[in-house]
Write a protein that holds these residues in place. Structure first.
Motif, PDB file in Angstrom:
ATOM      1  N   MET A 109       0.901  -1.147   0.068  1.00 12.52           N
ATOM      2  CA  MET A 109      -0.036  -0.177   0.084  1.00 12.52           C
ATOM      3  C   MET A 109       0.625   1.220  -0.064  1.00 12.52           C
ATOM      4  O   MET A 109       0.476   2.478  -0.207  1.00 12.52           O
ATOM      5  CB  MET A 109      -0.820  -0.041   1.216  1.00 12.52           C
ATOM      6  N   LYS A 110       2.170   1.040   0.213  1.00 12.88           N
ATOM      7  CA  LYS A 110       3.254   2.203   0.188  1.00 12.88           C
ATOM      8  C   LYS A 110       2.825   2.985   1.270  1.00 12.88           C
ATOM      9  O   LYS A 110       2.752   4.373   1.195  1.00 12.88           O
ATOM     10  CB  LYS A 110       3.068   2.780  -1.152  1.00 12.88           C
ATOM     11  N   THR A 111       2.450   2.581   2.417  1.00 13.68           N
ATOM     12  CA  THR A 111       2.050   3.488   3.753  1.00 13.68           C
ATOM     13  C   THR A 111       3.400   3.180   4.715  1.00 13.68           C
ATOM     14  O   THR A 111       4.049   2.405   4.798  1.00 13.68           O
ATOM     15  CB  THR A 111       0.751   3.158   4.355  1.00 13.68           C
ATOM     16  N   ASN A 112       3.498   4.384   5.749  1.00 10.04           N
ATOM     17  CA  ASN A 112       4.319   4.419   6.735  1.00 10.04           C
ATOM     18  C   ASN A 112       3.477   5.140   7.795  1.00 10.04           C
ATOM     19  O   ASN A 112       2.450   5.806   7.655  1.00 10.04           O
ATOM     20  CB  ASN A 112       5.877   4.635   6.308  1.00 10.04           C
ATOM     21  N   ASP A 113       4.146   5.506   8.873  1.00 11.07           N
ATOM     22  CA  ASP A 113       3.609   6.233   9.906  1.00 11.07           C
ATOM     23  C   ASP A 113       3.294   7.863   9.402  1.00 11.07           C
ATOM     24  O   ASP A 113       2.151   8.162   9.966  1.00 11.07           O
ATOM     25  CB  ASP A 113       4.600   6.202  11.220  1.00 11.07           C
ATOM     26  N   GLU A 114       4.092   8.304   8.947  1.00  9.41           N
ATOM     27  CA  GLU A 114       3.966   9.746   8.434  1.00  9.41           C
ATOM     28  C   GLU A 114       2.775   9.646   7.565  1.00  9.41           C
ATOM     29  O   GLU A 114       1.866  10.713   7.804  1.00  9.41           O
ATOM     30  CB  GLU A 114       5.270  10.411   7.995  1.00  9.41           C
ATOM     31  N   ALA A 153       0.471   7.671   6.982  1.00 11.89           N
ATOM     32  CA  ALA A 153      -0.755   7.219   7.743  1.00 11.89           C
ATOM     33  C   ALA A 153      -1.447   8.328   8.508  1.00 11.89           C
ATOM     34  O   ALA A 153      -2.609   8.604   8.588  1.00 11.89           O
ATOM     35  CB  ALA A 153      -0.564   5.868   8.598  1.00 11.89           C
ATOM     36  N   LEU A 154      -0.315   9.041   9.127  1.00 11.75           N
ATOM     37  CA  LEU A 154      -0.896  10.088  10.039  1.00 11.75           C
ATOM     38  C   LEU A 154      -1.486  11.311   9.219  1.00 11.75           C
ATOM     39  O   LEU A 154      -2.792  11.463   9.702  1.00 11.75           O
ATOM     40  CB  LEU A 154       0.198  10.634  10.846  1.00 11.75           C
ATOM     41  N   ASP A 155      -1.146  11.438   8.134  1.00  9.12           N
ATOM     42  CA  ASP A 155      -1.569  12.571   7.035  1.00  9.12           C
ATOM     43  C   ASP A 155      -2.879  12.116   6.547  1.00  9.12           C
ATOM     44  O   ASP A 155      -3.877  12.926   6.583  1.00  9.12           O
ATOM     45  CB  ASP A 155      -0.466  12.686   5.925  1.00  9.12           C
ATOM     46  N   SER A 156      -3.058  10.985   6.151  1.00 11.95           N
ATOM     47  CA  SER A 156      -4.198  10.217   5.760  1.00 11.95           C
ATOM     48  C   SER A 156      -5.504  10.275   6.588  1.00 11.95           C
ATOM     49  O   SER A 156      -6.450  10.822   6.401  1.00 11.95           O
ATOM     50  CB  SER A 156      -4.166   8.847   5.088  1.00 11.95           C
ATOM     51  N   LEU A 157      -5.096   9.818   7.905  1.00  6.11           N
ATOM     52  CA  LEU A 157      -6.102   9.929   8.991  1.00  6.11           C
ATOM     53  C   LEU A 157      -6.609  11.324   9.233  1.00  6.11           C
ATOM     54  O   LEU A 157      -7.864  11.659   9.492  1.00  6.11           O
ATOM     55  CB  LEU A 157      -5.641   9.254  10.385  1.00  6.11           C
ATOM     56  N   GLN A 158      -5.651  12.238   9.434  1.00  7.55           N
ATOM     57  CA  GLN A 158      -6.057  13.649   9.555  1.00  7.55           C
ATOM     58  C   GLN A 158      -6.891  14.053   8.691  1.00  7.55           C
ATOM     59  O   GLN A 158      -7.904  15.138   8.794  1.00  7.55           O
ATOM     60  CB  GLN A 158      -4.902  14.619   9.787  1.00  7.55           C
ATOM     61  N   ALA A 159      -6.633  14.009   7.267  1.00  4.39           N
ATOM     62  CA  ALA A 159      -7.383  14.080   6.250  1.00  4.39           C
ATOM     63  C   ALA A 159      -8.751  13.692   6.083  1.00  4.39           C
ATOM     64  O   ALA A 159      -9.607  14.226   5.712  1.00  4.39           O
ATOM     65  CB  ALA A 159      -6.742  14.091   4.892  1.00  4.39           C
ATOM     66  N   SER A 160      -8.991  12.412   6.510  1.00  3.73           N
ATOM     67  CA  SER A 160     -10.144  11.895   6.271  1.00  3.73           C
ATOM     68  C   SER A 160     -11.385  12.477   7.647  1.00  3.73           C
ATOM     69  O   SER A 160     -12.338  11.977   7.440  1.00  3.73           O
ATOM     70  CB  SER A 160     -10.043  10.317   6.608  1.00  3.73           C
ATOM     71  N   VAL A 161     -10.856  13.098   8.711  1.00  2.00           N
ATOM     72  CA  VAL A 161     -11.604  13.246   9.745  1.00  2.00           C
ATOM     73  C   VAL A 161     -12.861  14.231   9.208  1.00  2.00           C
ATOM     74  O   VAL A 161     -13.903  14.099   9.610  1.00  2.00           O
ATOM     75  CB  VAL A 161     -10.806  13.796  10.919  1.00  2.00           C
ATOM     76  N   PRO A 162     -12.650  15.237   8.852  1.00  2.00           N
ATOM     77  CA  PRO A 162     -13.334  16.406   8.427  1.00  2.00           C
ATOM     78  C   PRO A 162     -14.121  15.709   7.417  1.00  2.00           C
ATOM     79  O   PRO A 162     -15.599  16.187   7.469  1.00  2.00           O
ATOM     80  CB  PRO A 162     -12.659  17.567   7.884  1.00  2.00           C
ATOM     81  N   VAL A 163     -13.779  15.002   6.381  1.00  2.00           N
ATOM     82  CA  VAL A 163     -14.906  14.714   5.410  1.00  2.00           C
ATOM     83  C   VAL A 163     -15.776  13.560   5.841  1.00  2.00           C
ATOM     84  O   VAL A 163     -16.979  13.657   5.505  1.00  2.00           O
ATOM     85  CB  VAL A 163     -14.009  14.141   4.108  1.00  2.00           C
ATOM     86  N   LEU A 164     -15.186  12.826   6.816  1.00  2.00           N
ATOM     87  CA  LEU A 164     -16.045  11.731   7.329  1.00  2.00           C
ATOM     88  C   LEU A 164     -16.983  12.218   8.174  1.00  2.00           C
ATOM     89  O   LEU A 164     -18.204  11.752   8.284  1.00  2.00           O
ATOM     90  CB  LEU A 164     -15.155  10.613   7.972  1.00  2.00           C
ATOM     91  N   GLU A 165     -16.724  13.242   9.083  1.00  2.00           N
ATOM     92  CA  GLU A 165     -17.367  13.832   9.910  1.00  2.00           C
ATOM     93  C   GLU A 165     -18.688  14.633   9.135  1.00  2.00           C
ATOM     94  O   GLU A 165     -19.840  14.693   9.641  1.00  2.00           O
ATOM     95  CB  GLU A 165     -16.785  14.964  10.820  1.00  2.00           C
TER      96      GLU A 165
END
Length: 483
Positions: free
Chosen positions: A393-398, A400-412
Motif C-alpha cells: 500500500m506504500k504507507t508508513n507512519d507519516e 498514515a497520520l496525514d491520511s487519517l487527519q485528512a479523513s476526519v473532516p470529510v467523514l464527519e
C-alpha cells in the motif's frame, strides 16, 4: 422383498464417528432401495448405561436427517423397540434351543471359570469353556434349577467341521468350528447377551441387512450357527472396516478424537459432516465429492463399499465444510452464522449481523472462525503503529497520520452514514490528494480494526461500527501516530 435395516446403538455415551457412519450406511442401504430404516435401543448391558445417552441418539438422528421408520418413539409393527422392554421372550427362545439340544444350562461358578482361564496355557484370551455342565443329566439340571442355583445358558457349538458365511464387503469367510467357544446366550441376571438378543430381535423385526464394524467378523459364525439352530434365514452381512485416526490407530475418544457432538461444537455443519462420513469407506461411481443426503440416497450402492480402513482427515472435513458454507444462499448461511455472531458481539448488539455475515461467508472454514474475526468489532484491540506500515500500500507512519487527519473532516461531514456515501467520500479524498486508494484506505482500515487483517475494508468496517465509533477509533489512531 422389502429391504429392512436397523441402527441398534447402546446408550452408553456420545455418538462416535464410526457409529454414526454405520447408521448412515444402514439408512442409505434401506432408502436407496425404497426400504425401511429401524431404530432399536440395545440396553441389555445395564452396567454400561449412561444417563442421557438415549437422548443423544435421538437428537443425533434428528439433526442428521436419518429419520427412522420404526422405533421406540414412533412405534411400528414389531415393537417394543427397546431391548429391556422385550425381556420375556429371550429366555423362551433360549429354552427352545435347550430343548433342541442346541444349548444347555451351565451352573459353573465365577471361581471355577476364573480357574479355567488361569490354567489355560495359551493365556486368558484363548481360554474356552470346558463343557463341564454339558454332561449333566436332565434330572441333575432340574434339581439345580429347583434349588435355585444361578445359571447361564450356553450355545452348543459343533465339535467338528467348518462354518462359512458371506459378507458383502469381505466375501466368503470360513472358520473351524473347534475354535468357537460355547458362548453365553442368557446371563445369570436373566438378561440376554448382546449376541443372542441381536439375533432374536433381528429375526423378529424382519431385518434383511445387518451392518456393523469389522470387529464383529469373529462373532459372525456364532450368529450364523444361531440362525441355523432356530431354522431361520440369515440376513445379509455387511461388515465395515475401521475408521482410523492414522495408519496404525483407530479413532478413539480416549485419545482425544472427535465425536459428532464435538465436531458440531467446533463449528462444523451437520451436512458437511455427513457428506464426509459417507465417503469414509464408500466411493461413488463418479468423482463427485459433495452430496446432499437426498442425493446420497439416489447415488448410494452397496457395491461401492470398500474393505480398506479409512483415515479420518480433519483437514479434508474442514475443506469440505468451507465449501458447504461458500455454496449456501445468504439466508441459509445467516441462520447458521447468527447464533455465533450474537455469542461474539452480544445478544443486544445493534450491528447489522446480516451484513457482517455476508462479509464472512467466503472466508470461513468453520463457524467457530466467526468469533475471532469479529472480536475487533466489539472492542478495539491493543495494537502498535507498525500496522500502519504496508509495503504494497506504500504507507508508513507519516503517510498514515496525514491520511487519517485528512479523513476526519470529510467523514464527519457525512450526514447519512451509508456504505455508498462512506465509499464515495473516501474516493473523493483519494482524488483530491492525487494518491492511490491504498494510501487512504489502509490507514483508515487499520485504525478501525486494530488488526493486520479484517473481514472488510475501510468502507465496510466504518459502516458496521457506525459513525460515532468509527470517528473515535480514527482519533485514537491519530493520537498513537503523533506520540
Amino acid at each position: 422383498m422389502e429391504i429392512r435395516t436397523r441402527f441398534a446403538p447402546s446408550p452408553t455415551g456420545y455418538m462416535h464417528i464410526g457409529n454414526l457412519r454405520t447408521a448412515l450406511y444402514e439408512y442409505l442401504i434401506a432408502k436407496s432401495e425404497g426400504g425401511k430404516f429401524i431404530l432399536r435401543i440395545e440396553d441389555t448391558d445395564q452396567g454400561r448405561l449412561v444417563e442421557g445417552a438415549t437422548d443423544v441418539i435421538y437428537n443425533t438422528l434428528k439433526m442428521t436427517g436419518l429419520q427412522h421408520d420404526e422405533g421406540p418413539d414412533v412405534g411400528g409393527p414389531y415393537g417394543p423397540y427397546v431391548q429391556s422392554e422385550r425381556m420375556g421372550m429371550y429366555m423362551d427362545y433360549a429354552k427352545e434351543l435347550v430343548a433342541k439340544g442346541e444349548a444347555y444350562y451351565c451352573f459353573c461358578t465365577k471361581e471355577r471359570l476364573d480357574s479355567l482361564k488361569e490354567s489355560n496355557e495359551e493365556g486368558v484370551a484363548f481360554a474356552k469353556y470346558d463343557r463341564h455342565c454339558l454332561g449333566l443329566s436332565a434330572e441333575e439340571v432340574e434339581a439345580k434349577l429347583e434349588a435355585g442355583e444361578p445359571f447361564v445358558i450356553r450355545q452348543k457349538m459343533p465339535d467338528a467341521g467348518t462354518t462359512t458365511f458371506d459378507d458383502v464387503v469381505y466375501g466368503a469367510i470360513t472358520v473351524e468350528n473347534k475354535e468357537l467357544d460355547d458362548q453365553i446366550l442368557m446371563k445369570a441376571d436373566g438378561y440376554p447377551t448382546y449376541n443372542f438378543a441381536n439375533v432374536v430381535d433381528d429375526h423378529l423385526m424382519h431385518i434383511t441387512h445387518v451392518v456393523r464394524g469389522s470387529e464383529y467378523l469373529s462373532s459372525t459364525p456364532k450368529y450364523s450357527l444361531l440362525y441355523a439352530a432356530f431354522g431361520w434365514d440369515c440376513p445379509v452381512y455387511v461388515h465395515l472396516p475401521a475408521v482410523m485416526r492414522d495408519a496404525q490407530h483407530k479413532l478413539s475418544k480416549r485419545h482425544g478424537d472427535k465425536s459428532f457432538e464435538d465436531l458440531i461444537k467446533e463449528g462444523y455443519l451437520v451436512d458437511a459432516i455427513m457428506n464426509y462420513i459417507a465417503l469414509l469407506g464408500w466411493a461413488p461411481s463418479d468423482n463427485t465429492e459433495i452430496f446432499t443426503l437426498a442425493e446420497l440416497e439416489g447415488k448410494f450402492h452397496i457395491g461401492g463399499l470398500s474393505k480398506s480402513p479409512s483415515i479420518f482427515d480433519i483437514k479434508k472435513l474442514t475443506w469440505m465444510n468451507g465449501e458447504y458454507m461458500k455454496a449456501m444462499d445468504a439466508e441459509t448461511f445467516f441462520t447458521h452464522a447468527e447464533p455465533k455472531l450474537k455469542e461474539a458481539l452480544g445478544e443486544d448488539t445493534q450491528m447489522d449481523l446480516k451484513y457482517i455475515a455476508s462479509l464472512l461467508q467466503k472466508r470461513l472454514e468453520t463457524l467457530n472462525d466467526i468469533a475471532p474475526l469479529v472480536q475487533s468489532f466489539k472492542e478495539l484491540p491493543e495494537y502498535g503503529t507498525e500496522l500502519y506500515t504496508h509495503k504494497k500500500m506504500k504507507t508508513n507512519d507519516e503517510i498514515a497520520l496525514d491520511s487519517l487527519q485528512a479523513s476526519v473532516p470529510v467523514l464527519e461531514a457525512i450526514t447519512d452514514w451509508t456504505e455508498e456515501n462512506i465509499h464515495n467520500t473516501i474516493l473523493d479524498l483519494v482524488a483530491a490528494k492525487g494518491v492511490k486508494n491504498g494510501i487512504i484506505m489502509w490507514p483508515i482500515r487499520t485504525a478501525l480494526s486494530g488488526e493486520p487483517t479484517s473481514p472488510g475494508g475501510a468502507t465496510e468496517l466504518a459502516l458496521i461500527l457506525g459513525k460515532e465509533e468509527s470517528m473515535r477509533r480514527i482519533q485514537k489512531g491519530i493520537a498513537m501516530l503523533t506520540k
